[in-house]
Design an enzyme around this catalytic site. Sequence first.
Site, PDB file in Angstrom:
ATOM      1  N   ASP A 200       1.239  -1.034  -0.089  1.00  0.00           N
ATOM      2  CA  ASP A 200       0.067  -0.297   0.067  1.00  0.00           C
ATOM      3  C   ASP A 200       0.981   1.452   0.016  1.00  0.00           C
ATOM      4  OD1 ASP A 200      -2.131   2.046   0.102  1.00  0.00           O
ATOM      5  OD2 ASP A 200      -3.452  -0.126   0.950  1.00  0.00           O
ATOM      6  N   HIS A 272      -2.422   2.870  -4.689  1.00  0.00           N
ATOM      7  CA  HIS A 272      -2.389   2.650  -3.290  1.00  0.00           C
ATOM      8  C   HIS A 272      -0.814   2.039  -3.532  1.00  0.00           C
ATOM      9  CE1 HIS A 272      -5.397   3.346  -0.329  1.00  0.00           C
ATOM     10  NE2 HIS A 272      -6.000   2.266  -1.390  1.00  0.00           N
ATOM     11  N   GLU A 336     -10.305   2.933  -4.978  1.00  0.00           N
ATOM     12  CA  GLU A 336      -9.894   4.314  -4.446  1.00  0.00           C
ATOM     13  C   GLU A 336      -7.872   4.983  -5.768  1.00  0.00           C
ATOM     14  OE1 GLU A 336     -10.415   4.250   0.455  1.00  0.00           O
ATOM     15  OE2 GLU A 336      -9.123   3.611  -0.293  1.00  0.00           O
ATOM     16  N   ASP A 435     -11.937  -2.763  11.373  1.00  0.00           N
ATOM     17  CA  ASP A 435     -11.349  -1.582  12.282  1.00  0.00           C
ATOM     18  C   ASP A 435     -11.840  -0.110  12.673  1.00  0.00           C
ATOM     19  OD1 ASP A 435     -11.936  -1.354   9.292  1.00  0.00           O
ATOM     20  OD2 ASP A 435     -10.527   0.289   9.130  1.00  0.00           O
ATOM     21  N   TRP A 483      -7.865  -3.188   8.593  1.00  0.00           N
ATOM     22  CA  TRP A 483      -6.491  -2.447   7.827  1.00  0.00           C
ATOM     23  C   TRP A 483      -6.156  -2.153   9.558  1.00  0.00           C
ATOM     24  CZ3 TRP A 483      -7.016  -2.126   3.290  1.00  0.00           C
ATOM     25  CH2 TRP A 483      -7.541  -2.306   2.581  1.00  0.00           C
TER      26      TRP A 483
HETATM   27  C1  ACM Z   1     -10.731  -0.511   1.193  1.00  0.00           C
HETATM   28  O1  ACM Z   1     -11.525  -0.625   1.970  1.00  0.00           O
HETATM   29  N1  ACM Z   1     -10.665   1.122   0.721  1.00  0.00           N
HETATM   30  C2  ACM Z   1     -10.991  -1.401   0.309  1.00  0.00           C
END
Ligand code: ACM
Length: 559
Positions: A200, A272, A336, A435, A483
């Site tokens: 990422d 990312h 994203e 998260d 996350w």
């Molecule tokens: C994500 O939570 N950006 C897949």
Amino acid sequence: MKKNLSIIALCLLAIACSPKEYPNETIGIIPQPQVVNYTGDGVFNVAEATVSIDPKLDDASIGAVNCFAASLSKALGREVEPQGLLKTGIRFVLNTQYQPEQYTLEIKKDKLTITAATADGIKYGIASLAQLLPDAYFGASEGEQDWNLKEVFINDWPRFAYRGVHLDVSRHFFNVEVVKKYLDVIALHKVNRLHWHLTDDQGWRIEIKKYPRLTEVGSTREETMLLKNFKPYKGDGQPHGGYYTQDQIREVVDYAATLGITVVPEIDLPGHMVAALAAYPELGCTGGPYKVWTIWGVADDVLCPGKEVTFKFIEDVLDEVLDLFPSEYIHIGGDECPKVRWKDCPDCQARIAEVGLQNDSLHTAEQYLQNYVTERVQAYLNERGRKIIGWDEILEGKLAEGATIMSWRGPKGGIEAAKNGFDAIMTPGGPLYFDHYQSRQIDKEPFGIGGYCPIDSTYAFDPYKGIPQQAQKHILGVQANLWTEYIASEDHLFYMLLPRLDALSELQWCAPERKDFERFKKDLARILRIYDLKGYAYSRNIYGEPGLPGYTGPLGDAK
Ligand code: ACM
Ligand code: ZN
């Protein structure tokens, strides 16, 4: 059909075993097995038992039984050496008529038999049996241990084939030991996929021999943003980094396999990618310089699909990934990905012209350029016998047949995918984003990314809602995502996972009619005790007790 018939036959057999009701009792296994019948008043004493194995079982099954016997030996303080199949004692038996992940666990006075067609079935049988055993099995050295098990017949199989848990090691790195513990606890819940988010903007975590700078440069961020101090920006001044060597990756993949878990790696592209750009700036549209991102958020700098060198890079990285991960599915991200750089980049615009991409009423040419990337990478992986999973953004524009969608921006993407004949995995933000906060009392919770995901919302999520019956076969399964932008310690990680993992596992495993939140809450008591014995941190919010004991970091309302 034949498989369904064999399940029906087993259910009938179970009913024919003159079930005895224990109305105020549940079996206490999470996820709750599909069929549980108490069959008599006798008890089987594990403490005195032998362990024996059907010689027709495969090596993976024998390995699992050996592990079980080793844990039992430790708990009982005597050597329990598995032997060839006996008529009494704890027995592991092959029955090729069973479904691949199905098992039965039959306890009678003189024998306890786990039967399955595959090593997976044997492992799930052991995971269920383990939860019936006393504390000593999980390491307790004191207290009275009751090794007597009631006569019962359990017949069990999963609802969904894909039962995943995700782990982001890019925002914060977790070493091999922690990843193995994570695997242990998800295996206890019959989860069969670890989605390992390895790359990422904030860190590249997998050694790629052909591109050493990915880990030399891309695996360390110079600091982490404190809380959400974007404006003005405030960092903690602490470098954070780490990566896995290829040997360590193999170690994790092999360890997971012994637990019945396939590791699905994610190389998130074309967005990312700032950590990779910091290492190889020629892969970006502007040429950099770039630095590994210190903040959380969506970066405008992404891979440049106008340049062939970018595809060479992706293919070289994937070649090494394919060598390390036997998984049929490779996750290629796709979420994203801003298009601002592509709009201004002569190489990207030349590619758009070359391929003939155009704006239309639905999407821009740059959005179609992301489809172009997805399609090329998909073709590359398909030629090598693998399939892609991508976040639901890859649905935008047109998508080549055979892609699997991971629905994260709510269930919408999964619904659309299934209706259009694509396979999908449900992992919507809200009920399946671990998260997010577990309680409303966020001033007692470790500081987090935001959102609200109480355990009952996870439990109640209906993966088929909004999906016509004929399209439901496209829902391969369910996954929760974890996350780690604000999760820096092992305890905090486990706290966010547990016990929401328990709710997830019933969603993944149990037929809807087997789910019952009140019964589930009762069953949690045993598994939380197991977490205590194993030293795993977990949330007690279900008992109205928010907060992670011993945590000294910022709390949820910190600015
Ligand atoms: C994500 O939570 N950006 C897949
Ligand atoms: Zn470009």
